[in-house]
Design a protein around this motif. Sequence first.
Motif, PDB file in Angstrom:
ATOM      1  N   LEU A 172       1.764   6.890   0.374  1.00 14.73           N
ATOM      2  CA  LEU A 172       0.696   5.927   0.127  1.00 14.73           C
ATOM      3  C   LEU A 172       0.393   5.880  -1.369  1.00 14.73           C
ATOM      4  CD1 LEU A 172      -1.626   7.047   3.055  1.00 14.73           C
ATOM      5  CD2 LEU A 172       0.230   5.373   3.087  1.00 14.73           C
ATOM      6  N   ARG A 173       0.118   4.690  -1.867  1.00 14.47           N
ATOM      7  CA  ARG A 173      -0.165   4.525  -3.292  1.00 14.47           C
ATOM      8  C   ARG A 173      -1.497   3.809  -3.482  1.00 14.47           C
ATOM      9  NH1 ARG A 173       1.976  -0.982  -4.544  1.00 14.47           N
ATOM     10  NH2 ARG A 173       1.774  -0.482  -6.748  1.00 14.47           N
ATOM     11  N   ARG A 174      -2.193   4.213  -4.511  1.00 16.85           N
ATOM     12  CA  ARG A 174      -3.416   3.503  -4.865  1.00 16.85           C
ATOM     13  C   ARG A 174      -3.607   3.591  -6.363  1.00 16.85           C
ATOM     14  NH1 ARG A 174      -8.252   6.124  -5.994  1.00 16.85           N
ATOM     15  NH2 ARG A 174      -8.177   8.393  -5.867  1.00 16.85           N
ATOM     16  N   ASN A 175      -4.196   2.564  -6.911  1.00 14.90           N
ATOM     17  CA  ASN A 175      -4.572   2.576  -8.311  1.00 14.90           C
ATOM     18  C   ASN A 175      -5.827   3.425  -8.466  1.00 14.90           C
ATOM     19  OD1 ASN A 175      -6.158   1.368 -10.754  1.00 14.90           O
ATOM     20  ND2 ASN A 175      -4.033   0.740 -11.028  1.00 14.90           N
ATOM     21  N   GLY A 176      -5.962   4.092  -9.584  1.00 17.17           N
ATOM     22  CA  GLY A 176      -7.096   4.993  -9.775  1.00 17.17           C
ATOM     23  C   GLY A 176      -8.451   4.332  -9.610  1.00 17.17           C
ATOM     24  N   GLN A 177      -8.511   3.003  -9.739  1.00 12.18           N
ATOM     25  CA  GLN A 177      -9.781   2.290  -9.617  1.00 12.18           C
ATOM     26  C   GLN A 177     -10.133   1.962  -8.168  1.00 12.18           C
ATOM     27  OE1 GLN A 177     -11.527   1.975 -12.419  1.00 12.18           O
ATOM     28  NE2 GLN A 177      -9.794   3.026 -13.392  1.00 12.18           N
ATOM     29  N   GLN A 178      -9.143   2.096  -7.267  1.00  8.11           N
ATOM     30  CA  GLN A 178      -9.371   1.702  -5.877  1.00  8.11           C
ATOM     31  C   GLN A 178      -9.838   2.900  -5.052  1.00  8.11           C
ATOM     32  OE1 GLN A 178      -5.545   0.227  -4.811  1.00  8.11           O
ATOM     33  NE2 GLN A 178      -5.870  -1.785  -5.738  1.00  8.11           N
TER      34      GLN A 178
ATOM     35  N   ARG B 121       0.811  -1.219   0.000  1.00 13.31           N
ATOM     36  CA  ARG B 121       0.000   0.000   0.000  1.00 13.31           C
ATOM     37  C   ARG B 121       0.840   1.263   0.000  1.00 13.31           C
ATOM     38  NH1 ARG B 121      -4.535  -0.229   4.384  1.00 13.31           N
ATOM     39  NH2 ARG B 121      -5.191   1.548   3.137  1.00 13.31           N
ATOM     40  N   GLY B 122       2.158   1.098   0.045  1.00 11.93           N
ATOM     41  CA  GLY B 122       3.009   2.273   0.037  1.00 11.93           C
ATOM     42  C   GLY B 122       4.344   1.982   0.679  1.00 11.93           C
ATOM     43  N   ILE B 123       5.135   3.026   0.848  1.00 13.87           N
ATOM     44  CA  ILE B 123       6.455   2.893   1.464  1.00 13.87           C
ATOM     45  C   ILE B 123       6.564   3.868   2.625  1.00 13.87           C
ATOM     46  CG2 ILE B 123       7.567   2.165  -0.688  1.00 13.87           C
ATOM     47  CD1 ILE B 123       8.632   5.064  -0.884  1.00 13.87           C
ATOM     48  N   HIS B 124       7.598   3.685   3.425  1.00 11.97           N
ATOM     49  CA  HIS B 124       7.833   4.623   4.536  1.00 11.97           C
ATOM     50  C   HIS B 124       9.330   4.761   4.753  1.00 11.97           C
ATOM     51  CE1 HIS B 124       9.110   1.678   7.663  1.00 11.97           C
ATOM     52  NE2 HIS B 124       8.438   0.838   6.880  1.00 11.97           N
ATOM     53  N   PHE B 125       9.713   5.884   5.303  1.00 11.84           N
ATOM     54  CA  PHE B 125      11.113   6.132   5.649  1.00 11.84           C
ATOM     55  C   PHE B 125      11.163   7.249   6.674  1.00 11.84           C
ATOM     56  CE2 PHE B 125       9.883   8.472   1.905  1.00 11.84           C
ATOM     57  CZ  PHE B 125      10.399   9.748   2.072  1.00 11.84           C
TER      58      PHE B 125
END
Length: 537
Positions: free
Chosen positions: A238-244, A223-227
């Motif tokens: 945070l990442r999401r596909n445009g359909q989600q 669902r994403g990365i962190h640092f």
Amino acid sequence: MIVADDEPFTRRSLIQAFKWREEFGIEVIGEAADGQEAYELCMELQPDLLFTDIMMPLLSGLQVAEKLKAAGSKTRIIVISGAQDFTYAQNAIKVNAEGYILKPVKLQEIRELFRQVTARALEERESRLNAELLKRQLQENMPLIREKFLQNLISGLYQGEPEIREKIAYFAVPFGPEDLLTAAVLQLDDYRSAVAKFTEEHKQLLYFSVQNIIEECLGGERRGIHFVRGENEFILVLRRNGQQPASALQLCERLIAGIRQSLRLEASIGIGRECGTPEELEASYKDALAALVHKFYTGHASILHIKDIQPETGTLESTFFYKFHAGFMNELKAGHTDKVMELLEELFSRLEGPRLQIDYVQSICAEMIFTSARTLYEIDEDIEQLLESRKAIMDRLYSRSSIAGLKKYMQELFHQLSSYVAGKNSSKNNRAVHRIRTIVQENYARELSIARIAEEVYLTPNYISLIFKKETGETITDYITGIRIGKAKELLRTTDLKVKDIAERVGYENPHYFSTVFKKTSGQHPLQYRSDMQDSP
């Protein structure tokens, strides 16, 4: 090195011609009587060098070289030839032979050639080893280098989508071309006070634990990365596909709950705007930081989305503040503590309502403190002793991480000021002084400090020091010393106790320090005082 020649005498002579190890650092590990044997030994032992005759049964030296080259062998070839035909030399060059020696062999010629070949081989080996070492170090440090790339990315240090996409691919950052990205920043609330007593090891364990909780909530990198960017700045992309459907809020709620449950700490999260390319992450990150600042109003465990933050640039109505300020000063000078607290409550109800700029709210509070100090100084110069330095006051104002904390500080400070004014000449002070004297008389034999006495009378150390000096003409410290020395004199006159024991009974752990204080107060050493008392009629 492997030596190959179909003539045993010649082969043996070449092997024994030099002390190969001592002179060149070469170890002869095999010998071959024909080309096929030479090829097979080279494939099996992988020597650095093959010293071979050009004319041999089964395979010629050049054919061996060609086969080794085709097999990808790194073995270097040095060819000996009895033929003067230049074609052989040309063919030797084609198969990358390191040297071409004509028979009859001259030892000095061989010596010079091998010195050159071994020097090149060692140089290339060192270069290869260094390259391998660098690659290994690169792989070992890849997590740190990747984190540095991400820190630079949200800081806007890269220009252009192609460069960023190339780095994303190299560092295996899971951002797809169709992904929508959102930057969020997590901070532990009241971080400084929360970790004030932590060792550095404990702090590092805390950071590690927070990152583990984030990792678990993100489900790896699904669902994403962190640092981490700073000591108390955990960044999520945070990442999401445009359909989600967007789910940043639910994720942040789980994060805050997880930190509370596992670490017994509160955290707040600022969320930036969603963006379509990694290049826009800098703006989303800055949005998240800007949103997070508003936890000053919302308090701990807040989730603040930039789209919900309406920037305010207003101020308090000038007519209200003018009337408020005049009335507040009058009540403060009169020592009407309850009214002062009531007016402060009214002020903060206005400051908390419309979300004004935080520095404006802090400046309002600073102005009230310094104006009050100047006003009260005209009444009583001792008021300065109740207040800290201007710098310390400003530090306290600007260190408050929430408006609730700022309000509490203002209430405590003005309650103390108005109480001082109210009790300046009242019996209230007399009762406090009497209580202080009683505490000292009952506890002189134990560790006794102004701070401890202040706790018992429910006043601040500065305040009790001020009223005690004003009422008695001496400091609390001098009064404690007087009581202790008086009790010590009594024990010196009426008992045979040692000075060490008397010092402990009157509250001094160090007998030498007790003797110093006794002499300074009485003009005599304790033993001299005892002697004089015994000699007197």
